[in-house]
Design an enzyme around this catalytic site. Structure first.
Site, PDB file in Angstrom:
ATOM      1  N   MET A   8       7.744 -60.170  19.562  1.00 22.19           N
ATOM      2  CA  MET A   8       7.935 -61.616  19.400  1.00 22.19           C
ATOM      3  C   MET A   8       7.513 -62.273  20.705  1.00 22.19           C
ATOM      4  SD  MET A   8      11.642 -61.593  17.469  1.00 22.19           S
ATOM      5  CE  MET A   8      11.722 -63.380  17.302  1.00 22.19           C
ATOM      6  N   CYS A  98      -0.280 -62.954  14.009  1.00 23.52           N
ATOM      7  CA  CYS A  98       0.308 -64.094  14.710  1.00 23.52           C
ATOM      8  C   CYS A  98      -0.078 -65.411  14.021  1.00 23.52           C
ATOM      9  CB  CYS A  98      -0.142 -64.122  16.163  1.00 23.52           C
ATOM     10  SG  CYS A  98       0.566 -65.522  17.091  1.00 23.52           S
ATOM     11  N   LYS A 139      -0.933 -54.836  12.728  1.00 24.01           N
ATOM     12  CA  LYS A 139       0.096 -55.677  12.103  1.00 24.01           C
ATOM     13  C   LYS A 139      -0.595 -56.894  11.506  1.00 24.01           C
ATOM     14  CE  LYS A 139       4.677 -57.662  12.888  1.00 24.01           C
ATOM     15  NZ  LYS A 139       4.559 -59.070  12.512  1.00 24.01           N
ATOM     16  N   ASN A 199       7.941 -55.637   6.867  1.00 24.20           N
ATOM     17  CA  ASN A 199       8.474 -56.534   7.897  1.00 24.20           C
ATOM     18  C   ASN A 199       8.755 -57.894   7.256  1.00 24.20           C
ATOM     19  OD1 ASN A 199       6.987 -58.559  10.395  1.00 24.20           O
ATOM     20  ND2 ASN A 199       9.011 -57.706  10.580  1.00 24.20           N
ATOM     21  N   GLU A 201      12.301 -60.924   7.114  1.00 23.10           N
ATOM     22  CA  GLU A 201      13.540 -61.391   6.482  1.00 23.10           C
ATOM     23  C   GLU A 201      14.567 -60.286   6.278  1.00 23.10           C
ATOM     24  OE1 GLU A 201      15.046 -65.168   5.767  1.00 23.10           O
ATOM     25  OE2 GLU A 201      13.062 -64.556   6.476  1.00 23.10           O
TER      26      GLU A 201
END
Length: 325
Positions: A8, A98, A139, A199, A201
Site C-alpha cells: 500500500m 495501482c 499484481k 485480493n 475486501e
C-alpha cells in the site's frame, strides 16, 4: 494457504512490515512500488523501499519480502528487475493494479490493463532479465474501465512467464468501493495455469473463508484488513486449525503504533511521522471502537508525543471489535 501482506503506497513501508510480521500469521510481504522511468535507479532507491535486501529479503522475523516494480518501458523494467535480483531480491513483482490517477496518467499501474500485449512485453522482459531461480510475479485488477479484461490480461501474464498473479477483485473504475467481485477472480483462475491469489475486501475471518470459497483460491493477499486488524492473519491461521484465539485489545494495538512511531522517528521528521500514524489510525477506526472514539481529537494533533499520549490515555471502551460494513 498463505496470507500475503499487500503493498500500500505511502503506508505499508518497512517499519509496518516489521511490526505486522512480528505479530504473526503473515507468510509474505510485497514492497511499495519502485517507480521505473527512463534512467537506471541507483541501489539506494531499492534499499529505501526494501531495506530487507540487506537481510536476504527477509523481515527480522524471517518473512520473505518481494520487491515490486512499476513502469511501462519493457527494456527499463527488465534492467531494473535484473538490478533488484543483483541486490538480493528473491522475488520480483510487477504492479499492474495501482489505480492512482497520477500513476495511470504516466502509463503505470492499472491503465496498462487496456493493453494486454504491453503487459506481456513488460513481464517477458523482466522474466528474461531475472535469474531463473527468482520468481517473477504480477499484481493486477480485473480491468481498467470495467471488469472485462481479467482473463485476457491474466493469460498475457502467464504466457510471459509470471508464476503467480495476484488479482484485486475490482476494476480501476470500481476503486475500493464494496463489493469485491471474487467470482470474477474465479473466471481468471479457471483460464490460466499460473497460481492465482485473491485480493480485496477481506476484513474478517468470515470474509477470508467466503473469498476462498467464491474465488477458488487457496492463497489471499490482504491490505487494509491487516492494517485495521493487525492480528487478522493470526486469527485466520487459528481458524484454519479449527481454533479460535483471543482478539488483540486496543492497548495491544496502541503498543504496536508506538513501536512503529519510534522506528519512524529515526527516519523522518516528526510531522511526517504523525502523518503516517494518522494514516494507520484511520484504518484502526474500522477495527477498534476506541480508535473511532478518539479520532476527532487525534486527527488535529501535529506532534508525535501528544498523538501517542492521546492513544495511550484512552480506556478500552467496549472490548468489542468494529465489524466492517
Amino acid at each position: 494457504m498463505r496470507i500475503i501482506l499487500a503493498p500500500m503506497e505511502g503506508l505499508v513501508d518497512a517499519p509496518i512490515r516489521e511490526t505486522l510480521t512480528k505479530v504473526g500469521g503473515i507468510d509474505r510481504c510485497v514492497t511499495e512500488f519502485v517507480r521505473v522511468t527512463h534512467g537506471m535507479l541507483p541501489p539506494r532507491v531499492f534499499y529505501k523501499y526494501a531495506p530487507e535486501l540487506h537481510n536476504q529479503s527477509l523481515t527480522r522475523v524471517g518473512t520473505p519480502v518481494a520487491v515490486q516494480l512499476l513502469g511501462s518501458d519493457p527494456v527499463q523494467m527488465g534492467l531494473h528487475g535484473a538490478r533488484a535480483a543483483e541486490l538480493g531480491a528473491t522475488q520480483v513483482d510487477i504492479n499492474f493494479g495501482c489505480p492512482a490517477k497520477t500513476v495511470n496518467r504516466h502509463k503505470g499501474g492499472c491503465i496498462l490493463m487496456r493493453e494486454p500485449e504491453l503487459m506481456h512485453e513488460i513481464t517477458e522482459a523482466v522474466r528474461k532479465a531475472v535469474p531463473a531461480g527468482v520468481p517473477v510475479t504480477a499484481k493486477m485488477r480485473l480491468g481498467y474501465d470495467d471488469r472485462s479484461m481479467g482473463v485476457a490480461c491474466g493469460q498475457a501474464l502467464e504466457a510471459a512467464g509470471a508464476s503467480e498473479i495476484v488479482i484485486h477483485a475490482r476494476s480501476k473504475v470500481d476503486g475500493y468501493k464494496p463489493p469485491a467481485y471474487w467470482e470474477e477472480i474465479a473466471r481468471v483462475r479457471e483460464a490460466v495455469s499460473a497460481h492465482v491469489i485473491a485480493n480485496g475486501e477481506i476484513w474478517t475471518v468470515n470474509d477470508y473463508w467466503r473469498c476462498r470459497k467464491v474465488s477458488g483460491c487457496d492463497d489471499v493477499m490482504i491490505g487494509r484488513g491487516l492494517i485495521a486488524r493487525p492480528d487478522l492473519a493470526l486469527q485466520i491461521k487459528a481458524s484454519q486449525q479449527g481454533e479460535q484465539i483471543p482478539e488483540m485489545s486496543w492497548l495491544e494495538a496502541v503498543a504496536l503504533v508506538r513501536e512503529y512511531a519510534e522506528v519512524l522517528q529515526g527516519w523522518l521528521e516528526d510531522r511526517y511521522v504523525t502523518g503516517r500514524i494518522k494514516q494507520w489510525m484511520n484504518f484502526l477506526r474500522q477495527g477498534f471502537a476506541e480508535a473511532e472514539a478518539i479520532w476527532p481529537q487525534a486527527r488535529k494533533l501535529r506532534d508525535v508525543a501528544p498523538m501517542l499520549a492521546c492513544l495511550e490515555q484512552t480506556p478500552e471502551t467496549s472490548g468489542k471489535r468494529h465489524q466492517a460494513a
